[in-house]
Design an enzyme around this catalytic site. Structure first.
Site, mmCIF file in Angstrom:
data_model
loop_
_atom_site.group_PDB
_atom_site.id
_atom_site.type_symbol
_atom_site.label_atom_id
_atom_site.label_comp_id
_atom_site.label_asym_id
_atom_site.label_seq_id
_atom_site.Cartn_x
_atom_site.Cartn_y
_atom_site.Cartn_z
ATOM 1 N N ASN A 193 -51.612 19.199 -89.710
ATOM 2 C CA ASN A 193 -52.560 19.322 -89.938
ATOM 3 C C ASN A 193 -53.387 19.557 -88.373
ATOM 4 O OD1 ASN A 193 -55.813 19.246 -90.357
ATOM 5 N ND2 ASN A 193 -55.835 16.944 -90.848
ATOM 6 N N TRP A 194 -53.850 20.214 -88.390
ATOM 7 C CA TRP A 194 -53.881 20.616 -86.693
ATOM 8 C C TRP A 194 -55.149 20.331 -86.792
ATOM 9 C CZ3 TRP A 194 -51.052 26.011 -85.114
ATOM 10 C CH2 TRP A 194 -49.897 25.632 -85.154
ATOM 11 N N LYS A 195 -56.343 20.232 -87.523
ATOM 12 C CA LYS A 195 -57.708 20.170 -87.349
ATOM 13 C C LYS A 195 -58.484 21.391 -86.854
ATOM 14 C CE LYS A 195 -56.529 15.462 -87.880
ATOM 15 N NZ LYS A 195 -56.911 13.876 -87.404
ATOM 16 N N HIS A 242 -60.396 15.531 -96.169
ATOM 17 C CA HIS A 242 -59.984 14.854 -95.088
ATOM 18 C C HIS A 242 -61.242 13.832 -94.925
ATOM 19 C CE1 HIS A 242 -58.865 13.711 -90.723
ATOM 20 N NE2 HIS A 242 -57.609 14.093 -91.350
ATOM 21 N N GLU A 282 -62.701 13.620 -92.091
ATOM 22 C CA GLU A 282 -63.015 14.084 -91.089
ATOM 23 C C GLU A 282 -64.361 14.548 -92.173
ATOM 24 O OE1 GLU A 282 -60.461 15.412 -88.434
ATOM 25 O OE2 GLU A 282 -59.719 13.855 -88.364
ATOM 26 N N GLU A 295 -55.408 8.059 -96.522
ATOM 27 C CA GLU A 295 -54.999 7.853 -95.001
ATOM 28 C C GLU A 295 -56.653 7.380 -94.359
ATOM 29 O OE1 GLU A 295 -53.686 12.522 -92.946
ATOM 30 O OE2 GLU A 295 -55.825 12.366 -92.965
ATOM 31 N N GLY A 297 -55.862 8.966 -86.170
ATOM 32 C CA GLY A 297 -55.789 9.026 -84.280
ATOM 33 C C GLY A 297 -56.724 8.295 -83.544
ATOM 34 N N SER A 330 -51.552 8.441 -87.120
ATOM 35 C CA SER A 330 -51.303 8.106 -86.386
ATOM 36 C C SER A 330 -49.936 8.000 -86.929
ATOM 37 C CB SER A 330 -51.612 6.760 -85.986
ATOM 38 O OG SER A 330 -53.146 6.987 -85.364
ATOM 39 N N GLY A 354 -50.900 14.845 -87.776
ATOM 40 C CA GLY A 354 -52.701 15.494 -86.766
ATOM 41 C C GLY A 354 -51.925 15.784 -85.603
ATOM 42 N N GLY A 355 -52.596 14.321 -84.655
ATOM 43 C CA GLY A 355 -51.588 14.422 -83.193
ATOM 44 C C GLY A 355 -50.471 14.784 -82.683
HETATM 45 P P1 PGA Z 1 -53.318 11.300 -86.868
HETATM 46 O O1 PGA Z 1 -54.298 12.283 -87.908
HETATM 47 O O2 PGA Z 1 -52.263 11.932 -87.324
HETATM 48 O O3 PGA Z 1 -53.361 12.295 -85.501
HETATM 49 O O4 PGA Z 1 -53.876 10.588 -87.417
HETATM 50 C C1 PGA Z 1 -53.995 12.571 -88.960
HETATM 51 C C2 PGA Z 1 -54.766 13.032 -90.571
HETATM 52 O O5 PGA Z 1 -55.886 12.935 -89.596
HETATM 53 O O6 PGA Z 1 -54.282 13.540 -91.364
#
Ligand code: PGA
Length: 258
Positions: free
Chosen positions: A12-14, A98, A100, A170, A176, A216, A237-238
């Site tokens: 997930n590149w956001k 998600h 966010e 999640e 993050g 994470s 994500g990251g």
């Molecule tokens: P993260 O994000 O791996 O940077 O913690 C995961 C996500 O929000 O899908």
């Protein structure tokens, strides 16, 4: 012991990587990526790159997915993107709910229920995210929170619609932050999610729904997370922004089947 047939590694590149950076990612990734029959790799770039990314990854088995979409078929919704638009550029899967989106864009369970319905009507697939906040875990309400999220958005589905649902657990406090849920915490919540689904749809259906863990995930912890009975993969994500790291997580998934 539940037997896994497939592990999903979904990036997930956001709101990261411009088009040039996304192309550079592809150049490195594609030089080293080797597919595996039991590992499904997915990447969710920004809307602006979807068309290009679908084209670039056409000769691979990597699936390009979207990070969001609107619930309506079409109409006066300035700035929004519909399911049909996604399909028209070759995108068949979308991340929904998600944390966010829930937190910063006011996505409620009711809105998400409508988005899930749209996905089903359009024969698409949803990677549906659930997860509790830290305060909810501290107060011992995490199982209830996640059960409610699952029920409100997904319990209007017909049993056959579940073919198109992937769940991603999640925990908000792990996204993050570098603070990963322990593999045991992930596994017990995944088991709980299956029990919630089983209470309405039966054990067989609940047992075959892919439930991914997100928060994470990195090369250092991927293998122990994938080893858990109820974990069918990761939403990353990251670490999905760096091709070498993403490839290492894919390797960890492959090793599970060796
Ligand atoms: P993260 O994000 O791996 O940077 O913690 C995961 C996500 O929000 O899908």
């Amino acid at each position: 012991m539940r037997k896994k047939k497939k592990i999903y590694v979904a990036g997930n590149w956001k709101m990261n990587l411009d088009l040039k950076e996304a192309e550079q990612f592809y150049a490195v990734f594609n030089r080293h990526y080797r597919s595996h029959p039991h590992v499904k790799v997915m990447i969710a770039p920004a809307f602006t790159h979807l068309y290009r990314m679908v084209y670039l990854y056409e000769d691979t088995d990597v699936e390009i997915m979207a990070q969001n979409m609107h619930w309506a078929a079409k109409g006066a919704y300035t700035g929004e993107v519909s399911a049909a638009m996604l399909k028209s550029v070759g995108v068949e899967t979308v991340i929904l709910g998600h944390s966010e989106r829930r937190q910063y864009f006011c996505e409620t369970d009711e809105i998400l229920q409508k988005k899930v319905q749209r996905v089903i009507e359009e024969n698409m697939t949803a990677v549906f995210c659930v997860g509790e906040k830290w305060e909810e875990r501290e107060a011992g309400r995490h199982f209830q929170t996640v059960a409610d999220q699952v029920k409100k958005a997904l319990f209007s589905l017909h049993p056959e619609d579940w073919e198109e649902i992937v769940i991603a657990y999640e925990p908000v406090w792990a996204i993050g932050t570098g603070q990963t849920a322990t593999p045991q915490q992930a596994d017990e919540m995944h088991r709980h999610i299956r029990e919630v689904i089983a209470s309405k749809y039966g054990n067989q259906l609940a047992g075959r729904i892919p439930v991914l863990y997100g928060g994470s995930v990195k090369p250092e912890n991927a293998a122990e997370i994938f080893a858990m009975e109820n974990v069918d993969g990761a939403l990353v994500g990251g670490a999905s922004l760096i091709p070498e790291k993403f490839l290492d997580i894919i390797e960890a998934a492959k090793q599970y089947f060796d």
